[in-house]
Write an enzyme that holds these catalytic residues in place. Structure first.
Site, PDB file in Angstrom:
ATOM      1  N   THR B  17       0.713  -0.990   0.001  1.00 32.04           N
ATOM      2  CA  THR B  17      -0.077   0.016   0.161  1.00 32.04           C
ATOM      3  C   THR B  17       0.882   1.266   0.022  1.00 32.04           C
ATOM      4  O   THR B  17       0.236   2.459  -0.157  1.00 32.04           O
ATOM      5  CB  THR B  17      -0.918   0.047   1.181  1.00 32.04           C
ATOM      6  OG1 THR B  17      -0.274  -0.187   2.393  1.00 32.04           O
ATOM      7  CG2 THR B  17      -2.152  -0.835   1.046  1.00 32.04           C
ATOM      8  N   GLY B  18       2.191   1.215  -0.029  1.00 35.43           N
ATOM      9  CA  GLY B  18       3.109   2.149  -0.279  1.00 35.43           C
ATOM     10  C   GLY B  18       2.832   2.836  -1.454  1.00 35.43           C
ATOM     11  O   GLY B  18       2.634   2.333  -2.463  1.00 35.43           O
ATOM     12  N   ARG B  19       3.217   4.013  -1.412  1.00 35.98           N
ATOM     13  CA  ARG B  19       3.074   4.905  -2.728  1.00 35.98           C
ATOM     14  C   ARG B  19       3.790   4.277  -3.999  1.00 35.98           C
ATOM     15  O   ARG B  19       3.412   3.934  -5.085  1.00 35.98           O
ATOM     16  CB  ARG B  19       3.445   6.485  -2.765  1.00 35.98           C
ATOM     17  CG  ARG B  19       3.021   7.267  -3.915  1.00 35.98           C
ATOM     18  CD  ARG B  19       3.299   8.772  -3.525  1.00 35.98           C
ATOM     19  NE  ARG B  19       4.580   8.860  -2.996  1.00 35.98           N
ATOM     20  CZ  ARG B  19       5.697   9.741  -3.692  1.00 35.98           C
ATOM     21  NH1 ARG B  19       5.368  10.056  -5.161  1.00 35.98           N
ATOM     22  NH2 ARG B  19       6.823   9.874  -3.409  1.00 35.98           N
ATOM     23  N   GLU B  20       5.114   3.944  -3.578  1.00 40.39           N
ATOM     24  CA  GLU B  20       6.019   3.534  -4.715  1.00 40.39           C
ATOM     25  C   GLU B  20       5.598   2.151  -5.177  1.00 40.39           C
ATOM     26  O   GLU B  20       5.711   1.490  -6.056  1.00 40.39           O
ATOM     27  CB  GLU B  20       7.270   3.386  -4.434  1.00 40.39           C
ATOM     28  CG  GLU B  20       8.037   4.745  -4.146  1.00 40.39           C
ATOM     29  CD  GLU B  20       8.252   5.588  -5.472  1.00 40.39           C
ATOM     30  OE1 GLU B  20       8.203   5.191  -6.587  1.00 40.39           O
ATOM     31  OE2 GLU B  20       8.145   6.804  -5.388  1.00 40.39           O
ATOM     32  N   THR B 101      14.197  -2.249  -0.650  1.00 46.42           N
ATOM     33  CA  THR B 101      14.368  -1.220   0.352  1.00 46.42           C
ATOM     34  C   THR B 101      15.817  -0.790   0.295  1.00 46.42           C
ATOM     35  O   THR B 101      16.685  -1.860   0.114  1.00 46.42           O
ATOM     36  CB  THR B 101      14.168  -1.774   1.507  1.00 46.42           C
ATOM     37  OG1 THR B 101      12.702  -2.310   1.526  1.00 46.42           O
ATOM     38  CG2 THR B 101      14.186  -0.665   2.631  1.00 46.42           C
ATOM     39  N   GLU B 102      16.121   0.394   0.396  1.00 49.53           N
ATOM     40  CA  GLU B 102      17.555   0.652   0.581  1.00 49.53           C
ATOM     41  C   GLU B 102      18.022   1.048   2.204  1.00 49.53           C
ATOM     42  O   GLU B 102      16.974   1.256   2.881  1.00 49.53           O
ATOM     43  CB  GLU B 102      17.667   2.219  -0.044  1.00 49.53           C
ATOM     44  CG  GLU B 102      17.573   2.381  -1.624  1.00 49.53           C
ATOM     45  CD  GLU B 102      17.617   3.568  -2.293  1.00 49.53           C
ATOM     46  OE1 GLU B 102      18.657   4.182  -1.712  1.00 49.53           O
ATOM     47  OE2 GLU B 102      16.958   3.622  -3.074  1.00 49.53           O
ATOM     48  N   GLU B 219      31.340  -1.759  -9.910  1.00 46.52           N
ATOM     49  CA  GLU B 219      31.623  -0.511  -9.695  1.00 46.52           C
ATOM     50  C   GLU B 219      33.036  -1.075  -8.488  1.00 46.52           C
ATOM     51  O   GLU B 219      33.084  -2.018  -8.273  1.00 46.52           O
ATOM     52  CB  GLU B 219      30.766   0.132  -8.643  1.00 46.52           C
ATOM     53  CG  GLU B 219      29.492   0.476  -9.518  1.00 46.52           C
ATOM     54  CD  GLU B 219      28.307   1.076  -8.495  1.00 46.52           C
ATOM     55  OE1 GLU B 219      28.239   0.900  -7.307  1.00 46.52           O
ATOM     56  OE2 GLU B 219      27.486   1.549  -8.944  1.00 46.52           O
ATOM     57  N   HIS B 260      26.614   4.402  -3.938  1.00 50.38           N
ATOM     58  CA  HIS B 260      26.103   3.542  -3.243  1.00 50.38           C
ATOM     59  C   HIS B 260      26.888   3.400  -2.135  1.00 50.38           C
ATOM     60  O   HIS B 260      28.010   3.287  -2.117  1.00 50.38           O
ATOM     61  CB  HIS B 260      26.289   2.341  -4.217  1.00 50.38           C
ATOM     62  CG  HIS B 260      25.119   2.139  -5.494  1.00 50.38           C
ATOM     63  ND1 HIS B 260      25.250   1.513  -6.665  1.00 50.38           N
ATOM     64  CD2 HIS B 260      24.145   3.041  -5.609  1.00 50.38           C
ATOM     65  CE1 HIS B 260      24.442   1.872  -7.174  1.00 50.38           C
ATOM     66  NE2 HIS B 260      23.593   2.729  -6.756  1.00 50.38           N
TER      67      HIS B 260
END
Lengths: 402, 308
Positions: B17-20, B101-102, B219, B260
């Site tokens: 239900t979160g926006r993203e 999730t970050e 990287e 990152h």
């Protein structure tokens, strides 16, 4: 986030690992009092977040409290690699039989913490590992199960240590493992860990690094240590420009526009989308460009954030033009970024067509974005123009300008 | 074929239900053959719907409602709750977990990965955009809205593995423009500890007949490239690999961190220069520019088919 030695020692002490009867102070007079309390030869150590203290004259030995005071006065005034010391640590000069090493770090490949132990401490553990590999024990341990006594015994015994030393070291290693895990450290190291004449052990120095992402769940500890919320503990202090970048980012919660690092070049960069910024910065340099900054923008920032960032970069002295570039974006709206950077130029009384060397952001709502850019005569590119080609064009334009 | 997911894969969205997450669900339902999103989980929101997908309080309810084991979950809940959400997914039999999730502390990631290994589950991410099988299914935000994803990704012989979510799409788009489609593209995340590394995904691509070559984005930071180089050498891989290395400039700026969390320069072994050398030793070509990747790959595939 790195801790100063005096903080790291406090963390070690709280974990139940013996430390010396040291004192921390920012005042030379108080250093004398601490030395008098210790009552014997002392070591005065500069508290800086920089290596090479000894070489720089930041560690001195004193026989009397007066000598300790004099050394403290000198060291408090001594900058080391551009760092002003936080204070000095006055430590008893311990007579020890042998120096050991104990440390815990993460192994990203095994995805587990690894306990490293050596009966050869006091110097570079990497060097010991290379020259005397049988003197360095390693043991990975579970992220779910607690580090057990048997695991400590195994890693200690693997280096040939036995007898009472082995038994006395076990609780030190298990406590070190526990403090590493419970405090979300990325490094927890006691070096040297000294064995005294009576057979007991004491931590003579410690290095602790806490994961920045986890700071929020260690507020009580950080408060006790006097670490402020705004203390970044980066390798160097942020510049005014970098702080201004953070201010732009904190305007609202939508997207990211900030995380800037300042350089001395003439081409301002408004670049982003994670790995895209690394790629584009490399590309600008590859074509001989001279970046004025590194930055990140992405995650669907608001118009005002894009504008704020572009204004900041454009206002930096020495910046002739900016390049607005990203890899293909999916959740960042191209038109919003276009609006923001054009508004930045206009508000500063600059001509967008002249100031924006190139705009290369392909992706969501790009048609709308390209229309806006066309209206102001800004050169833009779609995905058929590679990131490197866009960077090359930007560098070429700034070359023609100067 | 594909790896990790295919058109039959069922999954849920935790934090739906979160926006993203609402957008992400729409994108997955719209893309390709339409993902089988069989439920969403947000504690306290039982009975709601997101684009027709029923919302539950727990994963257990979602599995009971579906009436059969659920294959996967896309986890997009705040960092403080991610570990519990992932444990919940694993303990309810879910085998493929994509963590969007970050900023999750590595201790939590390591715990999730360890539990997943014990239960035979696989974690992709965290801090990643997920998995896409062109024209078939996407699991996660990878490529964005369905019409945008369709522009960048096309079906074909190349497997893509990327530490950067955005660069997964940039590289795939470059391949697509050159006529090289993708078998599966996986955004693995750029953190210091992640669920699946290059080397851990290689056996899956190796076993996938559709895949004829691998493109990786990498990287500075970490030792995953050394691990890949070792894997390729030890396993006599049939797949040619082309790499692109961003962040070369960081070699000149030790001690500074960019982007990152995983790209913090920690030591000499982690530098771009060192990694390029190691990859090259294993026969992996490191392209100077992304636009060179398709030609290098075509030449490598041709070379292998001649010698085979």
């Amino acid at each position: 986030m790195r801790f100063f030695e005096y903080e790291a020692r406090e963390i070690v002490k709280r974990a139940g690992i013996p430390v010396t009867d040291y004192g921390f102070t920012t005042d030379a007079q108080e250093a004398k009092e601490i030395a008098a309390r210790i009552g014997g030869p002392t070591v005065i150590k500069s508290q800086v977040l920089s290596g090479g203290r000894m070489k720089a004259g930041g560690v001195k030995f004193a026989d009397t409290p007066e000598e300790a005071e004099a050394h403290a006065k000198d060291i408090l005034a001594l900058e080391i690699n551009g760092h002003v010391p936080r204070g000095v640590l006055v430590d008893p000069r311990a007579e020890f039989e042998q120096e050991y090493y104990a440390g815990v770090v993460w192994d990203g490949i095994r995805k587990k913490p690894v306990m490293i132990f050596s009966p050869v401490g006091g110097i570079d553990i990497e060097q010991v590992a290379e020259e005397q590999p049988d003197k360095v024990g390693r043991r990975h341990f579970s992220n779910i199960l607690p580090f057990g006594d048997f695991e400590a015994k195994e890693v200690i015994a693997s280096t040939g240590v036995t007898g009472s030393a082995l038994n006395r070291l076990v609780p030190i290693l298990t406590r070190l493992a526990k403090l590493f895990v419970e405090n979300d450290m990325t490094l927890a190291e006691i070096n040297p860990l000294a064995r005294l004449a009576d057979g007991s052990f004491v931590a003579l120095d410690a290095h602790m690094d806490m994961e920045n992402e986890a700071r929020g769940r260690h507020k009580a500890l950080l408060k006790d240590l006097g670490v402020g919320d705004d203390e970044t503990r980066e390798a160097r202090e942020p510049t005014a420009f970098e702080l201004a970048g953070e201010a732009v980012d904190s305007q609202d919660h939508r997207g990211v526009a900030g995380n800037v690092t300042e350089f001395n070049g003439n081409l301002g960069l408004v670049i982003g989308a994670g790995g895209g910024s690394l790629t584009l910065f490399d590309a600008v340099r590859k074509y001989g460009g001279d970046p004025a900054n590194y930055c990140e923008i992405g995650g669907n920032p608001s118009v005002s954030k894009a504008k704020g960032l572009a204004k900041l970069v454009l206002s930096k002295p020495g910046v002739d033009k900016i390049a607005v570039m990203m890899s293909i974006v999916s959740n960042t709206r191209v038109d919003i970024v276009a609006r923001g950077v054009i508004a930045a130029c206009l508000e500063l009384g600059m001509d967008p067509a002249e100031k924006i060397a190139i705009f290369r952001i392909p992706g969501a709502w790009e048609e709308e974005g390209f229309k806006i850019l066309e209206r102001y005569g800004v050169e833009y590119a779609d995905r058929s123009v590679s990131m490197h080609e866009a960077a090359r064009r930007a560098v070429e334009k700034i070359g023609a300008a100067s | 074929m594909s790896i990790l997911v295919d058109e039959t894969t069922t999954f849920i969205v935790q934090g739906i239900t979160g926006r993203e997450a609402v957008n992400l669900t729409r994108e997955c339902l719209d893309y390709g053959k339409g993902a089988k999103v069989v439920g969403g989980v947000t504690p306290g929101r039982l009975g709601r719907e997101v684009h027709g997908v029923p919302v539950f309080d727990t994963v257990q309810q979602a599995v009971a409602h579906h009436g059969a084991p659920i294959d996967g979950s896309v986890v997009t809940v705040p960092p403080a709750f991610t570990k519990d959400a992932v444990f919940e997914a694993i303990e309810n039999g879910i085998k493929t977990i994509v963590i969007v999730t970050e900023r999750i502390p590595r201790r939590d990631v390591a715990q999730m990965v360890e539990l997943a290994a014990l239960r035979g589950a696989r974690i992709i991410g965290p801090n990643c955009l997920g998995i896409i099988v062109p024209d078939v299914i996407k699991m996660g935000g990878i490529g964005g809205p369905a019409k945008d994803a369709a522009k960048a990704y096309s079906p074909g012989p190349i497997g893509v593995i990327s530490r950067s979510g955005g660069m997964t799409t940039e590289m795939s788009s470059t391949l697509t423009a050159a006529g090289l489609g993708q078998s599966t593209a996986v955004s693995i995340g750029g953190d210091a500890i992640i669920g699946q590394s290059y080397a851990e995904l290689m056996p899956l691509f190796e076993a996938d007949e559709q895949t004829q070559g691998i493109v990786i984005y990498t990287e500075p930071g970490g030792r995953m490239e050394a691990e890949l180089a070792r894997w390729v050498t030890e396993n006599d891989s049939r797949l040619p690999i082309v790499a692109f290395m961003a962040g070369r400039f960081m070699d000149e700026m030790p001690g500074m961190s960019f982007g990152h969390a995983g790209t913090i320069v920690e030591g000499k072994e982690d530098t771009a220069t060192e990694k390029i050398a190691r990859l090259a030793e294993a026969g992996i070509t490191v392209a100077e520019e992304i636009s060179e990747i398709p030609d290098i790959m075509k030449a490598k595939i041709a070379e292998r088919s001649v010698s085979a």
